[in-house]
Design a protein around this motif. Structure first.
Motif, PDB file in Angstrom:
ATOM      1  N   GLY A 135      28.033 -14.711  46.981  1.00 17.49           N
ATOM      2  CA  GLY A 135      28.308 -15.652  48.072  1.00 17.49           C
ATOM      3  C   GLY A 135      29.137 -16.847  47.619  1.00 17.49           C
ATOM      4  N   PRO A 136      28.653 -17.613  46.634  1.00 19.87           N
ATOM      5  CA  PRO A 136      29.450 -18.742  46.142  1.00 19.87           C
ATOM      6  C   PRO A 136      30.790 -18.313  45.547  1.00 19.87           C
ATOM      7  CG  PRO A 136      27.180 -18.943  45.428  1.00 19.87           C
ATOM      8  CD  PRO A 136      27.311 -17.584  46.032  1.00 19.87           C
ATOM      9  N   VAL A 137      30.818 -17.163  44.860  1.00 24.03           N
ATOM     10  CA  VAL A 137      32.068 -16.672  44.272  1.00 24.03           C
ATOM     11  C   VAL A 137      33.106 -16.430  45.360  1.00 24.03           C
ATOM     12  CG1 VAL A 137      33.137 -14.692  43.117  1.00 24.03           C
ATOM     13  CG2 VAL A 137      31.053 -15.691  42.183  1.00 24.03           C
ATOM     14  N   GLU A 138      32.695 -15.773  46.443  1.00 24.60           N
ATOM     15  CA  GLU A 138      33.627 -15.493  47.528  1.00 24.60           C
ATOM     16  C   GLU A 138      34.009 -16.770  48.277  1.00 24.60           C
ATOM     17  OE1 GLU A 138      33.159 -12.341  50.138  1.00 24.60           O
ATOM     18  OE2 GLU A 138      32.752 -10.838  48.596  1.00 24.60           O
ATOM     19  N   HIS A 139      33.068 -17.695  48.392  1.00 29.30           N
ATOM     20  CA  HIS A 139      33.357 -18.960  49.062  1.00 29.30           C
ATOM     21  C   HIS A 139      34.506 -19.684  48.362  1.00 29.30           C
ATOM     22  CE1 HIS A 139      31.741 -23.157  50.459  1.00 29.30           C
ATOM     23  NE2 HIS A 139      32.909 -22.866  50.983  1.00 29.30           N
ATOM     24  N   ILE A 140      34.410 -19.792  47.031  1.00 30.29           N
ATOM     25  CA  ILE A 140      35.457 -20.471  46.271  1.00 30.29           C
ATOM     26  C   ILE A 140      36.766 -19.701  46.358  1.00 30.29           C
ATOM     27  CG2 ILE A 140      36.149 -21.293  43.985  1.00 30.29           C
ATOM     28  CD1 ILE A 140      33.825 -22.830  45.363  1.00 30.29           C
ATOM     29  N   GLY A 167      27.972 -20.486  54.439  1.00 29.28           N
ATOM     30  CA  GLY A 167      28.314 -19.130  54.862  1.00 29.28           C
ATOM     31  C   GLY A 167      27.469 -18.056  54.212  1.00 29.28           C
ATOM     32  N   GLN A 168      26.398 -18.461  53.508  1.00 31.00           N
ATOM     33  CA  GLN A 168      25.608 -17.504  52.738  1.00 31.00           C
ATOM     34  C   GLN A 168      24.849 -16.526  53.614  1.00 31.00           C
ATOM     35  OE1 GLN A 168      25.849 -17.084  49.648  1.00 31.00           O
ATOM     36  NE2 GLN A 168      24.083 -15.877  49.033  1.00 31.00           N
ATOM     37  N   ALA A 169      24.371 -16.977  54.757  1.00 34.66           N
ATOM     38  CA  ALA A 169      23.554 -16.099  55.608  1.00 34.66           C
ATOM     39  C   ALA A 169      24.325 -14.860  56.045  1.00 34.66           C
ATOM     40  CB  ALA A 169      23.054 -16.871  56.827  1.00 34.66           C
ATOM     41  N   VAL A 170      25.556 -15.038  56.524  1.00 32.05           N
ATOM     42  CA  VAL A 170      26.332 -13.885  56.986  1.00 32.05           C
ATOM     43  C   VAL A 170      26.783 -13.023  55.804  1.00 32.05           C
ATOM     44  CG1 VAL A 170      28.605 -15.005  56.988  1.00 32.05           C
ATOM     45  CG2 VAL A 170      28.124 -13.177  58.623  1.00 32.05           C
ATOM     46  N   THR A 171      26.982 -13.655  54.643  1.00 32.16           N
ATOM     47  CA  THR A 171      27.333 -12.881  53.454  1.00 32.16           C
ATOM     48  C   THR A 171      26.155 -12.005  53.030  1.00 32.16           C
ATOM     49  OG1 THR A 171      28.886 -14.557  52.689  1.00 32.16           O
ATOM     50  CG2 THR A 171      28.083 -13.013  51.046  1.00 32.16           C
ATOM     51  N   LEU A 172      24.950 -12.543  53.054  1.00 32.29           N
ATOM     52  CA  LEU A 172      23.771 -11.754  52.720  1.00 32.29           C
ATOM     53  C   LEU A 172      23.587 -10.596  53.700  1.00 32.29           C
ATOM     54  CD1 LEU A 172      21.185 -14.524  51.742  1.00 32.29           C
ATOM     55  CD2 LEU A 172      22.306 -12.886  50.212  1.00 32.29           C
ATOM     56  N   LEU A 173      23.866 -10.847  54.978  1.00 31.17           N
ATOM     57  CA  LEU A 173      23.782  -9.784  55.983  1.00 31.17           C
ATOM     58  C   LEU A 173      24.751  -8.661  55.654  1.00 31.17           C
ATOM     59  CD1 LEU A 173      22.911  -8.578  58.695  1.00 31.17           C
ATOM     60  CD2 LEU A 173      24.647 -10.013  59.799  1.00 31.17           C
ATOM     61  N   ARG A 174      25.980  -9.036  55.301  1.00 25.67           N
ATOM     62  CA  ARG A 174      26.986  -8.031  54.968  1.00 25.67           C
ATOM     63  C   ARG A 174      26.627  -7.275  53.699  1.00 25.67           C
ATOM     64  NH1 ARG A 174      32.397  -9.815  52.285  1.00 25.67           N
ATOM     65  NH2 ARG A 174      30.872  -9.840  50.607  1.00 25.67           N
ATOM     66  N   GLU A 175      26.208  -7.997  52.658  1.00 22.97           N
ATOM     67  CA  GLU A 175      25.878  -7.353  51.383  1.00 22.97           C
ATOM     68  C   GLU A 175      24.671  -6.425  51.538  1.00 22.97           C
ATOM     69  OE1 GLU A 175      28.029  -8.696  48.101  1.00 22.97           O
ATOM     70  OE2 GLU A 175      28.715  -7.963  50.041  1.00 22.97           O
ATOM     71  N   SER A 218      34.434 -19.789  57.328  1.00 25.42           N
ATOM     72  CA  SER A 218      33.853 -21.064  56.862  1.00 25.42           C
ATOM     73  C   SER A 218      34.784 -21.760  55.890  1.00 25.42           C
ATOM     74  CB  SER A 218      32.509 -20.783  56.193  1.00 25.42           C
ATOM     75  OG  SER A 218      32.691 -20.062  54.993  1.00 25.42           O
ATOM     76  N   ASP A 219      36.098 -21.634  56.098  1.00 21.73           N
ATOM     77  CA  ASP A 219      37.050 -22.179  55.146  1.00 21.73           C
ATOM     78  C   ASP A 219      37.237 -23.681  55.312  1.00 21.73           C
ATOM     79  OD1 ASP A 219      38.335 -21.268  57.588  1.00 21.73           O
ATOM     80  OD2 ASP A 219      40.168 -22.077  56.748  1.00 21.73           O
ATOM     81  N   ARG A 220      36.558 -24.284  56.306  1.00 23.35           N
ATOM     82  CA  ARG A 220      36.624 -25.743  56.442  1.00 23.35           C
ATOM     83  C   ARG A 220      35.211 -26.294  56.573  1.00 23.35           C
ATOM     84  NH1 ARG A 220      40.946 -23.955  59.493  1.00 23.35           N
ATOM     85  NH2 ARG A 220      42.964 -24.802  58.927  1.00 23.35           N
ATOM     86  N   LEU A 221      34.881 -27.277  55.748  1.00 26.21           N
ATOM     87  CA  LEU A 221      33.544 -27.877  55.795  1.00 26.21           C
ATOM     88  C   LEU A 221      33.468 -28.906  56.942  1.00 26.21           C
ATOM     89  CD1 LEU A 221      32.944 -28.458  52.015  1.00 26.21           C
ATOM     90  CD2 LEU A 221      31.660 -26.923  53.464  1.00 26.21           C
TER      91      LEU A 221
END
Length: 205
Positions: free
Chosen positions: A95-100, A136-144, A202-205
């Motif tokens: 999640g954090p890796v993809e976020h960055i 954006g971790q919740a949707v990433t966990l759903l996908r993974e 989620s590319d903008r905070l």
């Protein structure tokens, strides 16, 4: 194409051509340093979680007299659950890796916000703390979870089918067939991955 305003590109070829013309060939590799650094950790966690869960289910099968002589023949539900657990464990790092990665890929080329992955981590963490890193971790966990559930279910079921059909052990499956089975599972994962986005929004905070 996912992050650009509608109508910016006519298609994949137009998009690739525009990137090459405006930013050069290295632009295709923007943001890849963090995935390269994190992939080893992600895969290690993923397969560690997968194998632990498979062994847990195999032990339960042995206790209940199911799954063959040693309980190693897992059901579809067990395989899917093992994949889900592997995906969730993997997602903690991915999640954090993809976020960055996405931050670096979607920032302006003329006036970049971040000088690189470490600068992005420092600025995001400095402004928003650990919650900012995991946005954006919740949707990433759903996908993974759903993706790897389908991936390992598909792969293992094909392997089981091949073993039963030819009356062979797992270690007797040819390397070529193992590659083909992995590719098939990868396509199944890819279809689901396309339907469940990660953090592109989620590319903008």
């Amino acid at each position: 194409m996912q992050t650009a305003p509608k109508g910016t590109y006519k298609g994949m070829v137009d998009c690739a051509g525009g990137i090459l013309k405006n930013e050069g060939p290295l632009a295709f590799y923007k943001g890849t340093l963090t995935p390269l650094l994190g992939i080893g950790v992600c895969v290690s966690i993923q397969f560690g979680a997968l194998e632990w869960t498979k062994r847990f289910f195999a032990n339960q099968n042995r206790i209940n007299g199911k799954g063959g002589a040693n309980g190693s023949i897992l059901t579809g539900g067990q395989l899917f659950t093992a994949g889900v657990f592997a995906g969730l464990a993997n997602g903690v790092v991915s999640g954090p890796v993809e976020h960055i990665r996405i931050r670096l890929q979607t920032q302006s080329n003329k006036n970049p916000t971040y000088a690189g992955p470490w600068d992005a981590i420092r600025k995001i963490y400095g402004g928003y703390g650990i919650a900012g890193i995991y946005k954006g971790q919740a949707v990433t966990l759903l996908r993974e979870a759903s993706g790897y559930g389908v991936y390992f279910l598909t792969y293992e079921k094909i392997v089981q089918w091949q073993m039963a059909k030819k009356g062979i052990r797992r270690d007797e499956i040819s390397p070529l067939n193992a590659v083909i089975y992995g590719a098939t599972a990868g396509y199944a994962f890819g279809v689901l991955r396309a339907l469940v986005p990660s953090q592109e929004g989620s590319d903008r905070l």
